[in-house]
Scaffold this motif. Sequence first.
Motif, PDB file in Angstrom:
ATOM      1  N   GLU A 186       0.109   3.843 -11.845  1.00 52.20           N
ATOM      2  CA  GLU A 186      -0.763   3.375 -10.770  1.00 52.20           C
ATOM      3  C   GLU A 186      -2.071   2.814 -11.316  1.00 52.20           C
TER       4      GLU A 186
ATOM      5  N   THR B 218       0.851  -1.184   0.000  1.00 56.21           N
ATOM      6  CA  THR B 218       0.000   0.000   0.000  1.00 56.21           C
ATOM      7  C   THR B 218       0.892   1.240   0.000  1.00 56.21           C
ATOM      8  N   LYS B 219       0.268   2.383  -0.206  1.00 54.96           N
ATOM      9  CA  LYS B 219       1.066   3.613  -0.197  1.00 54.96           C
ATOM     10  C   LYS B 219       1.621   3.901   1.187  1.00 54.96           C
ATOM     11  N   ARG B 220       0.886   3.523   2.216  1.00 56.47           N
ATOM     12  CA  ARG B 220       1.408   3.709   3.569  1.00 56.47           C
ATOM     13  C   ARG B 220       2.613   2.803   3.765  1.00 56.47           C
TER      14      ARG B 220
END
Lengths: 847, 229
Positions: A733, A158-160
């Motif tokens: 993306e 994930t981006k986190r």
Amino acid sequence: MRTLPEPFAGWFAARGWTPRPHQLALLEAARRGEHALLLAPTGGGKTLAGFLPSLVDLARAPREGLHTLYVSPLKALAVDIARNLTAPVAEMRLAIRIETRTGDTPANRRQRQRERPPQMLLTTPESLTLLLSLPDAPAMFEGLCAIIVDEAHALAGTKRGDQLALGMARLARLAPAARRVGLSATVAHPGALRAWLSPSARAEDVRLIETRGGAAPVFDLQLPEGRLPWGGHMGLASAPEIYRRIAAARVTIVFVNTRAQAELIFAALWRLNEAALPIAMHHGSLEIGLRRKVEAAMAEGRLRAVVATASLDLGIDWGDVDQVIQVGAPKGVSRLLQRVGRANHRMDEPSRAVLVPANRFEVVECVAATEAVAAGELDGEPPRPGGLDVLAQHVLAMACSAPFHPDALYAEVTSAGPYAALPRRDFDDVLRFVEDGGYALQAYDRFRKLFRDAEGKVHVRGTAVARQLRMNLGTIVETPMVKVRIRGGGVLGEVEEWFVSTLEPGDCFLFGGQVLRYERLDPGAVIVSRGGEGEPRVPVYAGTRMPLTTWLAARVRAILSDPRRWRHLPEPVREWLRLQRMRSELPPREGLLVETFPRGGKWFLVAYTFEGRLAHQTLGLLVTKRMERRGFGPLGYVGTDYALTIWSAFEPAGMDDLFAEDILGDEMEEWLAESSMLRRTFRHVATIAGLIEKTHPGQEKSGRQMTMNADLIYDVLRRHEPDHILLRATRAEAAQGLTDVARIAALLARVKGRIRHRVLDRVSPLAVPVLIEEGREWVAGGAEEALLAEAAALVEEATDGAEHFAEVLAEVTGKVAPRGTSVTREKERARRRSHWVRSAPRMVTGR
Amino acid sequence: MSAAPLHIAGERLMLDPAGVLHWPARRLLCVADLHLEKGSAFAARGRLLPPYDTRETLGRLFPLLRRYRPQRVVFLGDSFHDDAGAGRLGAAERAALVQALAGMEAVWVAGNHDPSPPAGLPGVAVAEHADGPLVFRHVPQARATGEVAGHLHPKAAAPTRAGGVVRPCFVSDGRRLLLPAFGAFTGGLDVGDPAVAGLFPRGARVFLLGAERLYSFPAALRRAGAPAA
């Protein structure tokens, strides 16, 4: 190491505990200075295993300064772990301070933490990046010995997770000796997770410690007593059965898939709740204080059931849960196991779970999922490469901390797993974007955020830049939200801004288990009162629905196409499939079934491709492009997990042509670029990269703060600089989100010459659930102009060109929903389901 | 591109689907809310938006100037995103604008974003521009007639059998006319918003901008389902 040192051995013994093998294995790994990833099912003392080496080290050699950094995806989890650790530390009289650092930490404690850090700091990826952006980060982290990443499976990919990997790469430079420990649920790709955790981006540098789960979980399939619904995902028809099962168990978690579903199930349960069982609700839009109350009531054993969304998927351990009910399809095997693991946290006994499918397709999906669990198979995509938007945010954060040389930062960034393959060109373009926007037209020299000195080092210009970074930090782009406030009272939570814009004073909606009456919109808050007349609506939140994993979709396809495998299906589902065989035909195992039929002034095309929602969205874009070219006037499409549905103004024909392999042609990119999906992706990318402001809940929009419409920026940038780094990041993306084109190419090749086209005079049994789906995408282009012309002509004809008749049209057409939202459908649904909420429950917390 | 006629105060005006107004009798062209240099205004505050908005907006305007060859061009206010905007205009864009306006009278009506005259550009700066029965001003006034105004960036959702289609639009009740915003970086306000609807107590007609023509509908001045953005 076979045993624990004192005082730990004594403390374990006093509780009748013996250290678990994986706890000892982590101690051993730490003794050797190795990085380690622990894969274990929920329960089993995973978190304690992570902290044990640090506690032992600090007990042996007490010291000041930050020793261990713990990062969790949830603030609440960090707070909970801190509480759970404090007790043993106090009981063993260890001189260890444990503190949390999140967005909620008050300013004075933050200041104190910087001046005199605790030995153990518990935080989130966002707060870590913030700490690393401060000039005194080196002093704070230089003595760091260990980094513990909890729920690593929920972060990687994930981006986190990208953000945390970059933060860890910086920590590796500030504290090269710090070892990493990852704690994770069992995953399908342990190698990829090790690489994500590794300081060298190589899996082999992280030791893998696995504990096998005990008994396999036991599943029950629960169908509603009456008719099995055709469509919908709410599962309300099964509310009486769910209630009976709650009454028969001690403590139940009722998992649902969306917040709207939580509200409806909760209301339906309270309608039936004659015994006044304490039943509560927990979802991400409820006010944080309410959520804490529910968690506390749960921990103290005061609740019989809590209706929860993914907000309870992770973390906090509710010891006494003895039943998990999943309402709606599980959508993935790993996810189902994670949820089932919330019950009965003893590894030697099987967890029990009840699956409550909401419609016929979901019955098949539930059966497919239980078969997969029995076969011991997991799903889940391997982590994807890191996002360039996250990198842009990180580059700015690092510049705020200290000047850097681009070569050194590039080396550091590529040591992080998600960025190991990052080309230097992309890094340089991201850096240029952060510096001055990175546009070919160099217009912003005097507004640049970074400058380079004579030695080539990059410095940040001015303090305003750091302030802006902190405002924008984080990788979660929320849909704009508005607080919900009781008139003259407190805040109940928040709803999406677009939902508020569809309300008129006097309208009622269901929120937090109460029927609320909309009074007015104040700056930053919806003012409501309790109760009210009429049919309440339910706020729907975008993007909260999980797609079916493609892997599970394949299992569903296999079951449907093979009548011999129907014996595990309940009779109404078998009957439904038999009906389909009679009215149309079953989707073949090989090849592709396409049905077309007229309905409501439009033509529908349903293709049963079973490739999962994401693949269907891509396919929808491509097929509608071809339909546009052929003059069928495609209007929109929806990709469900099972099928692709397209509606058009004219009857489509020539399926071999529409699903030919050459739809993956040259203009594909241009067509994609016009899609609402790419526009949405661009908004997220541009926000994370810091191009446009993050919208904060309830923030008043006025003059200077007015947020820029991302669509307008997208259009202008695409026309004038199509190769700009943000557009490249957007395309990259979107390609991942849409699944790769290669899979669609494989599908088209597989079905070539084997397309079965059935022209029907009405909807087929299999198409019914598909038509009731949400999440529609609109086709931009010629059809829109044609529709406008048609509507304008119609109005002209009906009104004879009269000048003033504002009311007429509304009478003819009803309310007008903007394309892309679902106002009218939402109202229709609200009417349909209104009988469920006639008697409104009064409590969320169950007290 | 076919323009549509509209009569206000007895004058025949032509609404162009590009979002500009042509008054053939006076050879006057009117354009509202260009918000030039909005990108650089954001850049000055740390949001480095694409610096192409001025180029894009002027690129849409110049062909219209060439086609209509007006004697007078009325810029209906908020021509620049802020008072210093004209000063930030790039050399190439400035030269192109000066050249495009050659032989025409430019009238710069003051807007709330750009109350001062645009520095270094030809033409006259006025608070409002009166011509015969018509008055051109930036912010519409209550109960005005014969008024042509901008400021509100109207957009509307038209009903079609496949759902609402949202476009920028002209709004008129035969007494006054609101122009859509012309700038590349200008968003819109739904005509159901009280700020627009309040100006048309007897109802109005909207003219949605299309690729080749306008699409005319009675305005849904009761609040439509569209959020203002």
